[in-house]
Enzyme design. Structure first.
Site, mmCIF file in Angstrom:
data_model
loop_
_atom_site.group_PDB
_atom_site.id
_atom_site.type_symbol
_atom_site.label_atom_id
_atom_site.label_comp_id
_atom_site.label_asym_id
_atom_site.label_seq_id
_atom_site.Cartn_x
_atom_site.Cartn_y
_atom_site.Cartn_z
ATOM 1 N N GLY A 43 16.322 -70.512 -111.052
ATOM 2 C CA GLY A 43 15.231 -70.252 -111.968
ATOM 3 C C GLY A 43 15.681 -70.494 -113.394
ATOM 4 N N GLN A 48 15.694 -69.822 -122.344
ATOM 5 C CA GLN A 48 17.068 -70.214 -121.982
ATOM 6 C C GLN A 48 17.408 -71.631 -122.428
ATOM 7 O OE1 GLN A 48 16.646 -68.766 -117.690
ATOM 8 N NE2 GLN A 48 18.787 -68.345 -118.118
ATOM 9 N N CYS A 85 23.128 -64.992 -114.097
ATOM 10 C CA CYS A 85 22.213 -65.636 -115.028
ATOM 11 C C CYS A 85 22.923 -66.824 -115.648
ATOM 12 C CB CYS A 85 21.794 -64.625 -116.099
ATOM 13 S SG CYS A 85 20.649 -65.299 -117.315
ATOM 14 N N LEU A 86 22.243 -67.943 -115.737
ATOM 15 C CA LEU A 86 22.851 -69.132 -116.339
ATOM 16 C C LEU A 86 23.206 -68.879 -117.805
ATOM 17 C CD1 LEU A 86 20.567 -71.874 -114.754
ATOM 18 C CD2 LEU A 86 22.897 -71.276 -114.088
ATOM 19 N N HIS A 127 13.134 -61.683 -112.760
ATOM 20 C CA HIS A 127 14.235 -61.995 -113.684
ATOM 21 C C HIS A 127 13.759 -62.961 -114.770
ATOM 22 C CE1 HIS A 127 18.686 -63.059 -114.329
ATOM 23 N NE2 HIS A 127 18.050 -64.011 -114.984
ATOM 24 N N GLU A 128 13.024 -64.000 -114.363
ATOM 25 C CA GLU A 128 12.569 -65.013 -115.344
ATOM 26 C C GLU A 128 11.530 -64.443 -116.296
ATOM 27 O OE1 GLU A 128 14.398 -67.403 -115.537
ATOM 28 O OE2 GLU A 128 15.265 -67.292 -113.544
ATOM 29 N N HIS A 131 13.038 -62.621 -118.979
ATOM 30 C CA HIS A 131 13.528 -63.503 -120.055
ATOM 31 C C HIS A 131 12.436 -63.739 -121.109
ATOM 32 C CE1 HIS A 131 17.582 -64.808 -119.146
ATOM 33 N NE2 HIS A 131 17.285 -65.160 -117.918
HETATM 34 ZN ZN ZN Z 1 18.608 -65.397 -116.415
#
Ligand code: ZN
Length: 159
Positions: A43, A48, A85-86, A127-128, A131
């Site tokens: 995701g 991000q 998380c990226l 999660h997204e 963000h």
């Molecule tokens: Zn993340």
């Protein structure tokens, strides 16, 4: 697209709604999907990649999901699982999420849509969407640990 790392203030902003789903938005969705796949993530939210707007992409192995202006309509049940998380490459955490959610959003041509998700997809979308509100998993995790501590033993969700 370069993925922003925790400490970058764009990750802490309340992202603004997308007013019109136009070609620019579709190009952004395409670029975000490419970046997500290139990073082996499941995701990616627009903040991000440095864009403080309310859109995200996800693919937990069941196909690409693109959501513009997503809103969670209801949450049901509870699951606890490991997330990464990226934007936070060094840490993973145990995070409590709803087991099942219903989300409304616009699709890539601006039509209203609804999606029911459970399990991993529900976790990923929560999660997204966090963000988009400037929330990182480390803010809400029950337990945070170095990614190296679990690399060998557990499959970590990266989004
Ligand atoms: Zn993340």
């Amino acid at each position: 697209m370069q993925i922003r790392i925790a400490g970058d203030e764009v990750l802490r902003l309340l992202a603004k709604p997308v007013k019109r789903v136009n070609r620019q938005v579709r190009e952004l969705l395409d670029e975000m999907a490419q970046s997500m796949y290139a990073a082996s993530g499941i995701g990616l939210a627009a903040p991000q990649v440095g864009v403080s707007r309310r859109l995200l992409v996800a693919d937990v192995g069941t196909g690409l999901v693109e959501l513009v202006n997503p809103q969670i309509l209801y949450r049901e049940g509870m699951q606890v699982g490991l997330e990464g998380c990226l934007s936070i490459p060094d840490l993973v955490g145990e995070v409590e999420r709803a087991e099942r959610i219903r989300v409304t959003a616009q699709n890539r041509v601006g039509h209203q849509m609804w999606i029911e998700a459970d399990g991993l997809l529900a976790r990923c979308l929560q999660h997204e969407i966090d963000h988009l509100d400037g929330i990182l998993f480390t803010d809400i995790a029950i337990k945070v640990m170095p990614a190296s501590a679990v690399q060998e033993t557990a499959q970590v969700v990266l989004d």
